[in-house]
Every structure is written in structure tokens, then in C-alpha cells.
Design a protein around this motif. Structure first.
Motif, PDB file in Angstrom:
ATOM      1  N   ILE A  23       0.279 -40.989 -19.139  1.00  0.00           N
ATOM      2  CA  ILE A  23       0.922 -41.886 -20.094  1.00  0.00           C
ATOM      3  C   ILE A  23      -0.070 -42.310 -21.165  1.00  0.00           C
ATOM      4  O   ILE A  23      -1.218 -42.616 -20.871  1.00  0.00           O
ATOM      5  CB  ILE A  23       1.450 -43.149 -19.375  1.00  0.00           C
ATOM      6  N   ASP A  24       0.402 -42.350 -22.404  1.00  0.00           N
ATOM      7  CA  ASP A  24      -0.366 -42.906 -23.510  1.00  0.00           C
ATOM      8  C   ASP A  24      -0.056 -44.397 -23.554  1.00  0.00           C
ATOM      9  O   ASP A  24       1.033 -44.801 -23.966  1.00  0.00           O
ATOM     10  CB  ASP A  24       0.044 -42.230 -24.822  1.00  0.00           C
ATOM     11  N   THR A  25      -0.992 -45.213 -23.102  1.00  0.00           N
ATOM     12  CA  THR A  25      -0.741 -46.652 -23.012  1.00  0.00           C
ATOM     13  C   THR A  25      -0.704 -47.319 -24.379  1.00  0.00           C
ATOM     14  O   THR A  25      -0.134 -48.405 -24.502  1.00  0.00           O
ATOM     15  CB  THR A  25      -1.782 -47.352 -22.114  1.00  0.00           C
ATOM     16  N   ASN A  26      -1.270 -46.711 -25.408  1.00  0.00           N
ATOM     17  CA  ASN A  26      -1.160 -47.280 -26.755  1.00  0.00           C
ATOM     18  C   ASN A  26       0.267 -47.187 -27.274  1.00  0.00           C
ATOM     19  O   ASN A  26       0.708 -48.026 -28.047  1.00  0.00           O
ATOM     20  CB  ASN A  26      -2.099 -46.576 -27.736  1.00  0.00           C
ATOM     21  N   ALA A  27       0.989 -46.164 -26.865  1.00  0.00           N
ATOM     22  CA  ALA A  27       2.361 -45.968 -27.331  1.00  0.00           C
ATOM     23  C   ALA A  27       3.388 -46.668 -26.451  1.00  0.00           C
ATOM     24  O   ALA A  27       4.530 -46.821 -26.841  1.00  0.00           O
ATOM     25  CB  ALA A  27       2.679 -44.475 -27.393  1.00  0.00           C
TER      26      ALA A  27
END
Length: 161
Positions: A23-27
Motif C-alpha cells: 500500500i502507498d500510505t501517502n495516497a
């Protein structure tokens, strides 16, 4: 779950079904804004998923990441260790064990993998090719279940005189 140290915004998450996602936690709005609703979590934050013959369907019990490279150690309930390249989401090595795995860890520089098994002790492997370097057996009093549940590797430097 575990963050990739070399990619601060990438989180590896394992589910009971055996599925593992990156998972891209910024998105991910539910991680950045706090509070999670079903509508806030969708697949646009998912970078990729791992599901193959190597990972099987066994739930992942442990996830440990290489300290400097996009590599992850995944330990399944089926007692299989798989090493994944998280850049291309490919399994690069597997290691099947005949007994329960208590813990696994990369050393600080990532050159060595330490694997703790419930009955036979600690196994030390070279990380680039999973070549066994050393086995440190446990004495009989330490081989019983529940005597130890985890370990931590430490580097001791000799003192200069």
C-alpha cells in the motif's frame, strides 16, 4: 504488517486469507487523514499484491524487511519463508522448514538472515542466496515449546585496547 525502510510510504499488509498487498500510505486517505471509512479505503492506494505458488494460501505470520533494499521476508503458517523483491513483486527465494518458525530477522546490514525455529534453534543464512552459514542448536532444556517466543540479533564490536 511492515514498512519498507527504503520506501517510507510503502506498507506491506497481510490478510488471514493469505493475500499480501503493498500500500502507498501517502495516497491512502484513511491513513493520512485519520479515521477510516469503507469508502475512504479503495484499491487506488494498492501498489500491488502478492499471491503465487510460492506464497500459497497460508496466512502470513511474520513480515520483516531488508534494512536498505526493497526485499521482504514473509513467513507463512505453512512454515515456508519466502523472500520477495518488492520492486517487481516477485518471489526470489523460498525456504521450507520442518518445524514452527518463531522469528526471522535481517542483520543490520542486511547481509545475513537469522531464522529461529522452535526446537532446533537458530539458523543463519547468507541473504543473497539463502546459503546456510551456521546452525546454533538449542540445548534440550530450551527445546520445549513456550520457553522462548522471540529473539533479537545484536552486533558486539570488540573493544580496542
Amino acid at each position: 504488517m511492515a514498512y519498507l525502510p527504503c520506501k517510507e510510504n510503502q506498507l506491506i499488509v497481510a490478510y488471514d486469507s493469505g493475500a499480501v498487498i503493498l500500500i502507498d500510505t501517502n495516497a491512502c486517505s484513511c491513513l493520512s487523514n485519520g479515521g477510516c471509512t469503507t469508502s475512504a479505503c479503495n484499491t487506488k492506494e494498492t501498489i500491488g499484491s502478492i499471491q503465487s505458488d510460492h506464497s500459497g494460501l497460508a496466512p502470513i505470520r511474520l513480515i520483516k524487511c531488508h534494512p536498505t533494499k526493497p526485499l521482504a521476508l514473509l513467513v507463512g503458517q505453512d512454515q515456508v519463508v519466502s523472500i520477495w523483491n518488492m520492486r517487481n513483486l516477485r518471489c526470489i527465494h523460498t525456504l521450507e522448514c520442518d518445524e514452527p518458525i518463531i522469528d526471522i530477522e535481517y542483520t543490520l546490514n542486511g547481509n545475513v538472515i537469522c531464522l529461529a525455529l522452535l526446537y532446533t534453534g537458530i539458523y543463519i543464512y547468507r541473504s543473497k542466496d539463502v546459503q546456510l552459514l551456521k546452525h546454533c542448536p538449542l540445548n534440550s532444556s530450551e527445546r520445549k515449546p513456550n520457553h522462548w517466543l522471540c529473539y533479537s540479533s545484536h552486533v558486539i564490536k570488540p573493544q580496542k585496547n
